[in-house]
Design a protein around this motif. Sequence first.
Motif, mmCIF file in Angstrom:
data_model
loop_
_atom_site.group_PDB
_atom_site.id
_atom_site.type_symbol
_atom_site.label_atom_id
_atom_site.label_comp_id
_atom_site.label_asym_id
_atom_site.label_seq_id
_atom_site.Cartn_x
_atom_site.Cartn_y
_atom_site.Cartn_z
ATOM 1 N N LYS A 7 -26.097 -0.787 -55.245
ATOM 2 C CA LYS A 7 -26.926 -2.075 -54.946
ATOM 3 C C LYS A 7 -26.204 -2.705 -53.803
ATOM 4 O O LYS A 7 -24.986 -2.931 -53.751
ATOM 5 N N VAL A 9 -26.118 -6.267 -51.781
ATOM 6 C CA VAL A 9 -26.547 -7.535 -51.864
ATOM 7 C C VAL A 9 -26.034 -8.311 -50.315
ATOM 8 O O VAL A 9 -24.985 -8.373 -50.017
ATOM 9 N N ASP A 103 -33.000 -1.234 -53.593
ATOM 10 C CA ASP A 103 -31.566 -1.089 -53.805
ATOM 11 C C ASP A 103 -30.973 -2.803 -53.336
ATOM 12 O O ASP A 103 -29.844 -2.829 -53.424
ATOM 13 N N TYR A 105 -30.843 -6.573 -52.297
ATOM 14 C CA TYR A 105 -31.116 -7.871 -52.618
ATOM 15 C C TYR A 105 -30.516 -8.816 -51.978
ATOM 16 O O TYR A 105 -29.872 -8.614 -50.886
ATOM 17 N N ARG A 128 -36.993 -10.251 -55.033
ATOM 18 C CA ARG A 128 -35.311 -9.519 -54.765
ATOM 19 C C ARG A 128 -34.678 -10.632 -53.809
ATOM 20 O O ARG A 128 -33.836 -10.223 -53.389
ATOM 21 N N LEU A 164 -28.228 -11.247 -62.898
ATOM 22 C CA LEU A 164 -29.089 -10.071 -62.214
ATOM 23 C C LEU A 164 -28.372 -8.810 -63.103
ATOM 24 O O LEU A 164 -29.210 -7.900 -63.386
ATOM 25 N N ASP A 165 -27.155 -8.839 -63.498
ATOM 26 C CA ASP A 165 -26.467 -7.591 -64.279
ATOM 27 C C ASP A 165 -26.992 -6.284 -63.521
ATOM 28 O O ASP A 165 -27.696 -5.538 -64.399
ATOM 29 N N LEU A 166 -26.697 -6.093 -62.561
ATOM 30 C CA LEU A 166 -26.957 -4.840 -61.658
ATOM 31 C C LEU A 166 -26.455 -3.781 -62.175
ATOM 32 O O LEU A 166 -25.261 -3.758 -62.231
ATOM 33 N N ASP A 167 -26.965 -2.797 -62.307
ATOM 34 C CA ASP A 167 -26.179 -1.358 -62.724
ATOM 35 C C ASP A 167 -25.715 -0.720 -61.281
ATOM 36 O O ASP A 167 -26.032 -1.036 -60.233
ATOM 37 N N VAL A 170 -21.746 -2.664 -57.006
ATOM 38 C CA VAL A 170 -22.387 -3.555 -56.228
ATOM 39 C C VAL A 170 -21.656 -4.024 -54.952
ATOM 40 O O VAL A 170 -20.449 -4.127 -55.271
#
Length: 630
Positions: A7, A9, A103, A105, A128, A164-167, A170
């Motif tokens: 992901k 950011v 993917d 943000y 997002r 957000l607890d992204l998988d 990151v």
Amino acid sequence: MLDVGRKYVFDFDSTLTRVEALDVLAEMTLLGKANREQVIHEIQEITNLGIDGEISFTESLERRISLLKAHKSHLVPLVQELRQKISKSIESNKEFFEKYSEDIYVISCGFKEFIDPIVKDYNIPSERVFANTFRFDEEENIIGFDKENVLATHNGKIECLRRLDLDGEVQVIGDGYSDYVMREAGIAHKFFAYTENVHREKAADNADHVAPNLDEFLFINDLPRNLSYPKNRIKILLLENVHPVAFDNLSKDGFSVELIEHSLSEEELVEKIKGVHVLGIRSKTKLTPKVLEAANKLLVVGAFCIGTTQIDLDYCKKKGIVVFNAPYSNTRSVVELAVGQMIMLIRNIFPRSTELHQGIWNKTASNSKEIRGKNLGIVGYGNIGKQLSVLAEAMGMRVYYYDIEDRLAMGNAVKCETLEDLLNVSDIISLHLDDNRSNANFIGEREFNQMREGAILLNLSRGFVVDIPAMVEALKKGRLSGAAVDVFPEEPKSNGPFVTALQGIPNVILTPHIGGSTEEAQRDIADFVPNKIMYYVNSGNTVDAVNFPNIRLPKQSNAHRFLHIHKNVPGIMAKINEVLAKYEMNIVGQYLSTDSEVGYVITDLDKEYNKEVVKALKKVENTIKFRVLY
């Protein structure tokens, strides 16, 4: 195949855009106010204090908004302005945002009111985008922000990302304190300090990687990108005090540039040139086979001068190294010096000036003449010779010229069939020969004896074209009444002591190879040569290369470009296209130019390519150099 395990950011201000949006808003809202500059400066200082973590973000935001005096109506032109301020490498890599939008943000301490419409153009939906929101009064003045929003608090980005607890892995891309603390807090795996727009030491010092542009970030992550190889990874070495504008031009285009004020010996250059992609030199640096053999990554050489005898052009060609020079940029400077020297010599100004410096007043017209009506003989009727021809004729001189090539006369200039014819007729002779070593001692005892008694000779071409002992003899015997010499057979590598047999002879002007050394000429060269370098590195153009087939290429926006340099032997094109066909590559355009030794082919392709095709093209027999441009 998309990498669903990561992901990305992004910060907004000074990352996705080149500016801080609230600073731009301040410039709009304060237009016409007497204290505009003072308030804008105060807002920028507050912005930087918040970015560097010197004050809390909440305090930074409150203080800036109170100074803004903004209205909701200002947001429309703000968005329009921000659309023009997208970071250069972000804009050129729109494909990445489109393909990986699920993917990506945006977590920003800016405001959704202006961020949403900007990132929507890059396929990033509002859901997002995590940012602050403005508060308005009844008259739609901006009076504050939603303090319940987690991003309105100090270190709010940490809490936002945690929620957000992204998988997966990151990665955070930003320029300030609030970005790198997400990795420090353990909720982001990597932090990339984005320095394309602003370099903040704290961010860079705390980064896993410094990304001077998005190309570097995409390269490290092996993601789709506009450039196959980021420009910041292309190392450029400029020697011999090349004009600083060259450094600025190349640096602004994204390259990593090192500037050294002096020339390097062969041994020094052998070590220094390793890993260098582009070399910029002037006349004192010698590019020998030994140096070029050590140049393991060299793509192009820029000679910031006219001459190229200091470069082994044939060896460069065999290694696939393209060479550019500056054949026109300093011609006017050389011509103006020649005109000035002619006048100084025929008027006998130099001896009068020397006498006066010694305290002797000697007012006389003896041996002082006008150039009007005199015969000027120009040896070498190239770019400089032709310009001199035009100016001399405008001043009333009769112009004769001699050149081994068939050159078209300018104005009323008369072509001489032999050098002897020109020497016999000329009152003043100006030499403008090229740097071909066959011109050594082109003017010697025989030629001096063919000149008119009392002729004047100017040499602003190459030191080796005149036999200096024969010239000294001609001056002492009166065959020459004066001379101007700007170039010498042996010249020192740096400023300091210098000795020549011409020193101390009356009416002889000696200058230290400064014919092209004017601020205007050096500035022009610093623009011309880097442009040629950038055209080649960025697009493959070889127009005006001195040792390579010339190709002028169109710019492609939705294609990949392969550059292939090979020995000019039969069947290479067939082998290249056989490889492309094997990997089902669709050719958009193909451009080929050859000379007797090498072939240069550029292929534009319209689809994603299997990396194996690159390996296959490099293995084509007789390949000298291959690279993927974009």
